[in-house]
Design an enzyme around this catalytic site. Sequence first.
Site, mmCIF file in Angstrom:
data_model
loop_
_atom_site.group_PDB
_atom_site.id
_atom_site.type_symbol
_atom_site.label_atom_id
_atom_site.label_comp_id
_atom_site.label_asym_id
_atom_site.label_seq_id
_atom_site.Cartn_x
_atom_site.Cartn_y
_atom_site.Cartn_z
ATOM 1 N N GLU A 92 -15.315 7.218 -1.908
ATOM 2 C CA GLU A 92 -14.364 6.151 -1.898
ATOM 3 C C GLU A 92 -14.779 5.155 -0.899
ATOM 4 O O GLU A 92 -15.185 5.327 0.206
ATOM 5 C CB GLU A 92 -12.750 6.896 -1.581
ATOM 6 C CG GLU A 92 -11.661 5.647 -1.687
ATOM 7 C CD GLU A 92 -10.497 6.381 -2.023
ATOM 8 O OE1 GLU A 92 -10.457 6.803 -3.234
ATOM 9 O OE2 GLU A 92 -9.443 6.075 -1.157
ATOM 10 N N THR A 128 -10.667 0.895 -2.854
ATOM 11 C CA THR A 128 -8.996 1.083 -2.720
ATOM 12 C C THR A 128 -8.469 -0.395 -2.960
ATOM 13 O O THR A 128 -9.202 -1.302 -2.895
ATOM 14 C CB THR A 128 -8.572 1.723 -1.466
ATOM 15 O OG1 THR A 128 -9.014 0.918 -0.383
ATOM 16 C CG2 THR A 128 -9.106 3.156 -1.235
ATOM 17 N N HIS A 180 -8.956 0.683 -7.784
ATOM 18 C CA HIS A 180 -7.413 0.953 -7.522
ATOM 19 C C HIS A 180 -6.653 -0.298 -7.794
ATOM 20 O O HIS A 180 -7.096 -1.598 -7.523
ATOM 21 C CB HIS A 180 -7.463 1.369 -6.200
ATOM 22 C CG HIS A 180 -7.994 2.785 -6.144
ATOM 23 N ND1 HIS A 180 -7.482 3.489 -5.060
ATOM 24 C CD2 HIS A 180 -9.044 3.465 -6.462
ATOM 25 C CE1 HIS A 180 -8.226 4.480 -5.065
ATOM 26 N NE2 HIS A 180 -9.211 4.548 -5.974
ATOM 27 N N GLY A 192 1.637 2.480 -5.022
ATOM 28 C CA GLY A 192 1.704 2.035 -3.849
ATOM 29 C C GLY A 192 2.790 2.631 -2.847
ATOM 30 O O GLY A 192 3.773 2.907 -3.632
ATOM 31 N N ALA A 202 4.394 4.160 -10.744
ATOM 32 C CA ALA A 202 3.109 3.970 -11.117
ATOM 33 C C ALA A 202 3.235 4.166 -12.962
ATOM 34 O O ALA A 202 2.378 3.577 -13.491
ATOM 35 C CB ALA A 202 2.057 5.077 -10.609
ATOM 36 N N HIS A 218 4.474 14.844 -3.224
ATOM 37 C CA HIS A 218 4.491 13.653 -2.792
ATOM 38 C C HIS A 218 5.689 13.569 -1.647
ATOM 39 O O HIS A 218 6.780 14.176 -1.907
ATOM 40 C CB HIS A 218 4.927 12.488 -3.857
ATOM 41 C CG HIS A 218 4.784 10.981 -3.535
ATOM 42 N ND1 HIS A 218 5.802 10.378 -3.105
ATOM 43 C CD2 HIS A 218 3.745 10.292 -3.160
ATOM 44 C CE1 HIS A 218 5.637 9.168 -2.629
ATOM 45 N NE2 HIS A 218 4.342 9.205 -2.716
HETATM 46 P P1 FAD Z 1 4.248 7.504 -8.275
HETATM 47 O O1 FAD Z 1 3.275 8.222 -9.415
HETATM 48 O O2 FAD Z 1 5.134 6.327 -9.117
HETATM 49 O O3 FAD Z 1 4.920 8.315 -7.677
HETATM 50 C C1 FAD Z 1 5.689 8.225 -6.381
HETATM 51 C C2 FAD Z 1 6.668 9.038 -6.374
HETATM 52 O O4 FAD Z 1 7.832 8.749 -7.456
HETATM 53 C C3 FAD Z 1 6.820 10.439 -6.440
HETATM 54 O O5 FAD Z 1 7.662 11.154 -5.457
HETATM 55 C C4 FAD Z 1 7.049 10.945 -7.845
HETATM 56 O O6 FAD Z 1 7.555 12.150 -7.934
HETATM 57 C C5 FAD Z 1 8.279 9.888 -8.038
HETATM 58 N N1 FAD Z 1 8.298 9.585 -9.283
HETATM 59 C C6 FAD Z 1 7.275 9.056 -10.125
HETATM 60 N N2 FAD Z 1 7.683 8.596 -11.463
HETATM 61 C C7 FAD Z 1 8.986 8.688 -11.584
HETATM 62 C C8 FAD Z 1 10.097 7.873 -12.311
HETATM 63 N N3 FAD Z 1 9.771 7.689 -13.566
HETATM 64 N N4 FAD Z 1 11.381 8.226 -11.880
HETATM 65 C C9 FAD Z 1 11.700 8.464 -10.405
HETATM 66 N N5 FAD Z 1 10.688 9.096 -9.741
HETATM 67 C C10 FAD Z 1 9.357 8.876 -10.194
HETATM 68 N N6 FAD Z 1 -2.108 3.142 -1.959
HETATM 69 C C11 FAD Z 1 -2.503 1.901 -1.865
HETATM 70 O O7 FAD Z 1 -1.719 1.074 -1.613
HETATM 71 N N7 FAD Z 1 -3.871 1.711 -2.266
HETATM 72 C C12 FAD Z 1 -4.623 2.463 -2.836
HETATM 73 O O8 FAD Z 1 -5.924 2.229 -3.274
HETATM 74 C C13 FAD Z 1 -4.289 3.780 -2.881
HETATM 75 N N8 FAD Z 1 -5.125 4.851 -3.520
HETATM 76 C C14 FAD Z 1 -4.948 6.024 -3.558
HETATM 77 C C15 FAD Z 1 -5.569 6.897 -4.140
HETATM 78 C C16 FAD Z 1 -4.991 8.572 -4.318
HETATM 79 C C17 FAD Z 1 -6.015 9.524 -5.013
HETATM 80 C C18 FAD Z 1 -3.922 8.774 -3.883
HETATM 81 C C19 FAD Z 1 -3.428 10.318 -4.047
HETATM 82 C C20 FAD Z 1 -2.992 7.728 -3.100
HETATM 83 C C21 FAD Z 1 -3.288 6.452 -3.104
HETATM 84 N N9 FAD Z 1 -2.576 5.612 -2.514
HETATM 85 C C22 FAD Z 1 -3.098 4.311 -2.450
HETATM 86 C C23 FAD Z 1 -1.155 6.002 -2.110
HETATM 87 C C24 FAD Z 1 -0.081 5.844 -2.992
HETATM 88 O O9 FAD Z 1 0.025 4.468 -3.264
HETATM 89 C C25 FAD Z 1 0.933 6.559 -2.563
HETATM 90 O O10 FAD Z 1 0.985 7.751 -2.398
HETATM 91 C C26 FAD Z 1 2.421 6.026 -3.188
HETATM 92 O O11 FAD Z 1 3.576 6.471 -2.107
HETATM 93 C C27 FAD Z 1 2.514 6.815 -4.472
HETATM 94 O O12 FAD Z 1 1.770 6.033 -5.574
HETATM 95 P P2 FAD Z 1 1.725 6.978 -6.938
HETATM 96 O O13 FAD Z 1 0.864 6.091 -7.591
HETATM 97 O O14 FAD Z 1 1.543 8.235 -6.801
HETATM 98 O O15 FAD Z 1 3.343 6.790 -7.367
#
Ligand code: FAD
Length: 292
Positions: free
Chosen positions: A17, A48, A77, A108, A127, A152
């Site tokens: 990465e 990222t 990303h 994010g 997401a 998370h």
């Molecule tokens: P989600 O999948 O949306 O999950 C976030 C939270 O919401 C979780 O607690 C989940 O349980 C909950 N949730 C999910 N769906 C729902 C729903 N439908 N209703 C209610 N609650 C829900 N950040 C950056 O800014 N840039 C990057 O490039 C980046 N790369 C990353 C790469 C990896 C492999 C990882 C693990 C993290 C990365 N992050 C990055 C950090 C990430 O953006 C954060 O951890 C962020 O807080 C959650 O993103 P997510 O896509 O997992 O969110």
Amino acid sequence: MKISELLKQNTLSLSFEVFPPKTETAFDSVRTATEEIAKLRPAFMSVTYGAGGGTSRYTLDIAKNIKQLYGVPTLAHLTCVSSTKETVQEKIAAIREAGIQNVMALRGDIPEALQSTDRNGWDYKNAIELVRELKNSNADFCIGGACYPEIHPESADQKTDIRYLKEKVEAGCDFLTTQMFFDNNLLYNFLYKIREAGITVPVIPGIMPITAGNQVERAIKLSGSFMPQRFKSLVDKFGHDPAAMKQAGIAYATDQIIDLYANGITNVHVYSMNKPDVAAHIQSNLSAILGK
Ligand code: FAD
């Protein structure tokens, strides 16, 4: 090449990465570092978006450069939480036009300023909405999603976290990459639970080599990861000695990767960030296993 295709092989492969520069003046040094990593011929490289201090503006430039100059498959990303539909649509079109087939669909972190605003007014809350949008775009993207072996930080409990993860995968994720972890047993427990919940897509474990004593606090703050006593002892012993800490941190990450492979995991993502020497050390530590 699509990452979903790369994940079909059954020998060990590593991906690395990198993060884009914060400023235009830093662009050249980041480009050079990412090119050095690309020369190692990893399975793929991810870039990222706005994380690790980098600026989202340059994500695509770095990803395009790696792909065009070195032919290394790239994973761009993309985050959505503080964006409008219009901006995200523009970003998706730009990724497609750049010929990048793999997108990591992320929510994010929620910016401080948005924390207390009414979420109903947001274009994106999670997401899953971005995953759906990528799936419905007329590009045939291979879509990745993030997952959290130690849950998370915003989740009430692991069951709820896994339920939402399953919905996200069903919306169109082709694979998942994990948050960093320092105890492989946490990953094995997580895999057991998600498979039991019916999530069947490949999961790529993310390993962060901690190469400086002052990196520890930041890494834990970002990820909420548990630090096993074995790792704490290593930081206590070598944290004040940069060369020794780097060697010990690389050895620890190498050991985690060997254990993962010994337990049937064939693809490991290394959060080596923009450090070609760290990526090269890990690769050379594993040369006989990787056949490189
Ligand atoms: P989600 O999948 O949306 O999950 C976030 C939270 O919401 C979780 O607690 C989940 O349980 C909950 N949730 C999910 N769906 C729902 C729903 N439908 N209703 C209610 N609650 C829900 N950040 C950056 O800014 N840039 C990057 O490039 C980046 N790369 C990353 C790469 C990896 C492999 C990882 C693990 C993290 C990365 N992050 C990055 C950090 C990430 O953006 C954060 O951890 C962020 O807080 C959650 O993103 P997510 O896509 O997992 O969110």
